[in-house]
Write a protein that holds these residues in place. Structure first.
Motif: not given
Length: 235
Positions: A32-33, A87-89, A96-97, A121-126
């Motif tokens: 959760g970031d 992050e390249v997924v 998942g998401s 960017d954890d604050s913006r939840h990537d």
């Protein structure tokens, strides 16, 4: 240990020499970031060893990475890269998401695989990015993104093959890239923190989703150890 020059949720970066850094894998496990955090005994060693085996496998298959060697059992010697905060997924099977964001059902197969970009960017939840965002933020241009995607596809071939030899299935994985001169190469780590791996017969989870779903640390650690043990036998 040399001078600490950076630290993230799961790794510390130390200076080593003019061209290399040391990546020390911590025992921290997060979800959760970073909202959920625990210490899983020996996780740093397990992840460092898993990453080293996979990086060596990729290098043998002609895929350039930052991996140089091991400094100790939880510390990797790596080429000094200018990391790209993306992050390249790559997704082979839906979980998942993506099943929350889009009208896609759990377990749908993507052929060809789907590749997505996310800003670190954890604050913006990537948040998710497209080519235009990548160019606007001067992260990479369209041509560089296409090179990254070709590397992702090649890594997917190699990883899927080896994970199938272990009796498992690779649902998705995340890579990070960095610049070495004019070249963009694979950096960071490749572990069960950054892959989703399942037993195709039972659906059993072997990756960090166990932690995300609330399983106890003993169960999570046993899955990580099982994966590493099987990986050592096939690589």
């Amino acid at each position: 240990m040399e001078t600490l020059i950076g630290e993230g949720k799961t790794k510390q970066v130390f200076s080593y020499d003019s061209d290399h850094v040391l990546l020390r894998f911590k025992d921290t496990i997060t979800a959760g970031d970073g909202a959920k955090v625990d210490i899983m005994e020996n996780k740093g060693v397990i992840n460092a060893q898993t990453s080293a085996l996979i990086f060596r496998l990729l290098e043998r298959n002609g895929i350039r990475t930052h991996y140089v060697g091991m400094y100790d059992e939880r510390t990797m010697i790596a080429k000094k890269l200018k990391m790209i905060p993306v992050e390249v997924v790559l997704r082979n099977i839906a979980t998942g998401s993506i099943v929350k964001r889009l009208p896609i059902k759990e377990g749908e197969i993507f052929d060809p695989p789907i590749i997505e970009y996310f800003l670190k960017d954890d604050s913006r939840h990537d948040p998710m990015l497209n080519y235009y965002h990548l160019e606007y933020f001067k992260l990479m241009n369209r041509k560089e993104a296409e090179v990254v995607e070709s590397v992702m596809m090649r890594v997917n071939e190699v990883l899927r093959d080896i994970i199938r030899k272990m009796g498992f299935e690779l649902y998705d994985f995340k890579l990070e890239f960095g610049r070495l001169g004019n070249e963009i190469i694979v950096g960071d780590e490749i572990t069960l923190d950054s892959m989703r791996v399942r037993d195709p017969k039972t659906g059993r989870i072997l990756d960090k989703d166990l932690y995300r779903k609330g399983y106890d640390l003993k169960t999570v650690k046993e899955a990580y150890e099982e994966f590493l043990s099987k990986l050592e036998k096939v690589v």
